[in-house]
Scaffold this motif. Structure first.
Motif, short mmCIF file in Angstrom:
data_model
loop_
_atom_site.label_atom_id
_atom_site.label_comp_id
_atom_site.label_asym_id
_atom_site.label_seq_id
_atom_site.Cartn_x
_atom_site.Cartn_y
_atom_site.Cartn_z
N VAL A 153 1.04 -1.27 -0.23
CA VAL A 153 0.24 -0.45 0.04
C VAL A 153 1.05 1.35 -0.19
O VAL A 153 1.87 1.75 1.22
N HIS A 154 0.67 2.36 -1.77
CA HIS A 154 1.40 3.10 -1.69
C HIS A 154 0.31 4.22 -0.99
O HIS A 154 -1.15 4.18 -0.24
N PHE A 155 1.19 5.12 0.29
CA PHE A 155 0.65 6.38 1.38
C PHE A 155 1.46 7.73 1.31
O PHE A 155 3.12 7.43 1.85
N GLN A 156 0.51 8.56 1.38
CA GLN A 156 0.53 9.64 2.07
C GLN A 156 0.95 10.42 3.79
O GLN A 156 0.02 9.74 4.37
N TYR A 157 1.87 10.67 4.12
CA TYR A 157 1.94 10.63 6.00
C TYR A 157 2.41 11.90 6.64
O TYR A 157 3.88 11.86 5.71
N ILE A 158 1.36 13.13 6.42
CA ILE A 158 2.06 14.69 7.51
C ILE A 158 1.39 14.33 8.25
O ILE A 158 0.35 14.41 8.19
N LYS A 159 2.18 14.66 8.71
CA LYS A 159 2.18 15.43 10.82
C LYS A 159 1.22 16.11 11.02
O LYS A 159 2.20 17.56 9.99
N GLY A 160 0.04 16.43 11.46
CA GLY A 160 0.00 18.17 11.89
C GLY A 160 1.16 19.11 12.54
O GLY A 160 1.33 17.83 13.57
N ASN A 161 0.87 20.09 12.41
CA ASN A 161 1.79 20.59 13.32
C ASN A 161 0.77 21.18 14.48
O ASN A 161 0.72 22.32 14.59
N GLY A 162 1.45 20.58 15.50
CA GLY A 162 0.70 20.41 17.28
C GLY A 162 0.32 19.58 17.36
O GLY A 162 0.27 18.25 16.87
N ALA A 163 0.88 19.29 19.17
CA ALA A 163 0.53 17.88 19.74
C ALA A 163 -0.87 17.38 19.96
O ALA A 163 -1.07 16.64 20.54
N ASN A 164 -2.19 18.67 19.96
CA ASN A 164 -3.34 17.87 19.56
C ASN A 164 -4.26 17.53 18.18
O ASN A 164 -4.64 17.45 17.92
N ALA A 165 -2.82 17.56 16.82
CA ALA A 165 -3.49 16.74 16.53
C ALA A 165 -4.35 15.42 15.89
O ALA A 165 -3.81 14.68 16.77
N LYS A 166 -5.11 15.79 15.01
CA LYS A 166 -6.02 14.45 15.29
C LYS A 166 -5.87 13.71 13.86
O LYS A 166 -5.33 14.27 12.96
N PRO A 167 -5.75 12.27 13.81
CA PRO A 167 -5.13 11.54 12.63
C PRO A 167 -6.20 11.68 11.96
O PRO A 167 -7.92 11.01 11.95
N LEU A 168 -6.50 12.11 10.20
CA LEU A 168 -7.32 11.53 9.38
C LEU A 168 -7.43 11.28 8.30
O LEU A 168 -5.96 11.01 7.51
N LEU A 169 -7.76 9.88 8.24
CA LEU A 169 -8.08 9.17 6.92
C LEU A 169 -9.09 9.89 5.58
O LEU A 169 -9.21 9.45 5.92
N LEU A 170 -8.14 9.80 4.35
CA LEU A 170 -8.79 10.76 3.49
C LEU A 170 -8.11 9.54 1.95
O LEU A 170 -8.03 9.16 1.51
N THR A 171 -9.74 9.62 1.47
CA THR A 171 -9.85 7.80 0.43
C THR A 171 -10.34 8.60 -0.92
O THR A 171 -12.02 9.45 -0.38
N HIS A 172 -9.33 8.21 -1.99
CA HIS A 172 -9.52 8.40 -2.82
C HIS A 172 -11.04 8.16 -3.51
O HIS A 172 -11.84 6.89 -3.26
N GLY A 173 -11.38 8.25 -4.96
CA GLY A 173 -11.61 7.60 -5.78
C GLY A 173 -11.59 7.16 -7.31
O GLY A 173 -10.29 7.34 -6.99
N TRP A 174 -12.43 7.24 -8.04
CA TRP A 174 -12.33 7.30 -9.24
C TRP A 174 -12.72 7.87 -10.41
O TRP A 174 -14.23 8.74 -9.98
N PRO A 175 -12.16 8.74 -11.95
CA PRO A 175 -11.07 8.05 -11.90
C PRO A 175 -10.06 9.20 -11.48
O PRO A 175 -9.32 9.78 -12.31
N ASP A 176 -9.88 9.50 -10.16
CA ASP A 176 -8.58 10.12 -9.54
C ASP A 176 -7.88 9.33 -8.75
O ASP A 176 -7.46 8.34 -10.06
N SER A 177 -6.88 10.36 -7.69
CA SER A 177 -6.18 9.50 -7.13
C SER A 177 -6.23 10.04 -6.06
O SER A 177 -6.67 10.73 -5.27
N TYR A 178 -5.05 9.25 -5.22
CA TYR A 178 -4.69 9.58 -4.09
C TYR A 178 -4.56 11.63 -4.23
O TYR A 178 -4.70 12.34 -3.23
N TYR A 179 -3.72 11.94 -5.57
CA TYR A 179 -3.49 13.17 -5.68
C TYR A 179 -4.57 14.47 -5.45
O TYR A 179 -4.54 15.00 -5.45
N ARG A 180 -6.60 13.39 -5.51
CA ARG A 180 -7.18 14.67 -5.13
C ARG A 180 -7.33 14.95 -3.90
O ARG A 180 -7.53 16.19 -3.81
N PHE A 181 -5.59 15.25 -2.46
CA PHE A 181 -6.19 15.61 -1.45
C PHE A 181 -5.09 16.46 -1.51
O PHE A 181 -5.34 17.02 -0.91
N HIS A 182 -3.67 16.81 -2.68
CA HIS A 182 -2.79 17.10 -2.46
C HIS A 182 -3.08 19.05 -2.20
O HIS A 182 -2.23 19.31 -1.15
#
Length: 372
Positions: A81-110
């Motif tokens: 599985v390929h994934f981008q993982y970018i930590k939020g700038n802060g101690a209270n960052a919440k983990p958020l999983l973003l899932t694309h569709g078709w005909p787009d890609s993970y680039y949908r969220f850049h």
């Protein structure tokens, strides 16, 4: 991070040279005089886009931008599985999983990355490529099976006990499955669509608004739904042409992107001409149009096999209905998820994260920040 290695996009020059030759040697089929977009993708438009692709578009510049944020390849239950993982700038960052569709890609969220990782409520963003898409393993899994992978990606690979999730299109199906199957782990979900009436619902149980929505969907299906019917029945037959011809691939993706939209907003819907071509390029350089289309067949086979429908979840769900998305009523969404927020947005369409990122990011921040 468990069983994961750093990854960078690095396409060989040989692949780019081959692409250039194929674009230059395209055999154009011609189109009916004055047909415009009425018969599918406009040849006049596609020729213009191809010239831009050949002479102006810069993949190396886009490749550099793709590598701006950390990416990884992880072995998740035997699937790469390929994934981008970018930590939020802060101690209270919440983990958020973003899932694309078709005909787009993970680039949908850049465009969302800088907007969601900063501010009063930052997020740790996890943006994977669905298996069969982009730089993930070339295997087509059902939406429910992808949800199982995502749960393990978040909990086992990245070590989160709880997380939030959002998605549209196929990403909606995956996110909905996550909420249904793992309500003790998924703390909240957000959607921009929630599925469509497919004739299986008893009209007697539907409100007037739902019936009107069903009529709209039926009309849309007959006028714009050919792509889904082909991909749910004969994806392999389609794949030969699209994997061999970059112009053919672009025509298929552009045709869907233009569905229901006036041609002059097509590129805006994808976030601009360069963004449109970068999305197409991700399919081209990875040769994943076949496996990405195959997920429609896999999901259809699961449905035809009598697979038990997912149960409605109690996980709090937010809904944002953008004006150029199918306008479903709140009661339709309430059939599938526990709706605690339902908002009609002022601008945007199916690819809202690309088209109106500031609006979409503000909506995600508002909704998830209100959950505790």
């Amino acid at each position: 991070m468990k069983n994961a290695e750093a990854f960078e996009v690095a396409v060989s020059q040989q692949v780019l040279d081959d692409l250039k030759n194929r674009l230059q040697n395209t055999r154009w089929p011609g189109e009916a005089d004055g047909s415009g977009w009425a018969f599918g993708t406009s040849e006049a438009y596609l020729k213009e886009l191809t010239q831009y692709w050949l002479h102006t578009y810069d993949w190396r510049k886009q490749e550099e931008a793709l590598n701006r944020y950390p990416q990884y390849i992880a072995d998740v239950n035997g699937v790469q599985v390929h994934f981008q993982y970018i930590k939020g700038n802060g101690a209270n960052a919440k983990p958020l999983l973003l899932t694309h569709g078709w005909p787009d890609s993970y680039y949908r969220f850049h465009k969302l990355i800088p907007l969601l990782t900063e501010g009063e409520q930052p997020f740790d963003l996890v943006i994977p490529s669905i298996p069969g898409f982009g730089f993930s393993e070339k295997t087509a899994l059902s939406s429910t099976a992808v949800a199982d992978l995502w749960k393990d990606l978040m909990t086992q690979t990245l070590g989160y006990e709880h997380f939030y999730a959002a998605g549209g299109d196929i990403g909606m199906s995956v996110t909905k499955a996550l909420a249904s199957k793992y309500p003790g782990i998924v703390a909240g979900v957000h959607f921009t669509d929630i599925g469509y009436p497919m004739g299986q619902e008893d009209p007697a149980t539907m409100t007037e608004a739902e019936q009107q929505f069903a009529q709209f969907v039926q009309q849309w299906w007959y006028s714009e739904g050919a792509y889904a019917m082909v991909q749910a029945t004969k994806p392999q037959s389609l794949a030969y042409g699209l994997n061999d011809s970059p112009v053919g691939l672009a025509a298929w993706i552009v045709s869907f992107g233009n569905a229901g939209a006036h041609p002059d907003i097509l590129e805006k819907a994808f976030g601009g001409r360069d963004a449109l071509l970068t999305n197409i390029m991700i399919y081209w350089v990875t040769q994943t149009i076949a496996t990405s289309a195959r997920i429609y067949k896999v999901d259809a086979m699961a449905q035809w096999s009598g697979e038990k429908p997912l149960e409605k979840s109690d996980v709090p769900a937010g809904i944002a209905v953008f004006p150029r998305e199918a306008q479903f009523p709140k009661e339709w969404a309430e059939r599938f998820v526990h709706v605690v927020s339902f908002r009609a947005m002022d601008e945007g369409g199916h690819f809202a994260a690309l088209e109106v990122p500031e609006i979409f990011a503000a909506e995600l921040k508002r909704f998830f920040s209100e959950l505790h």
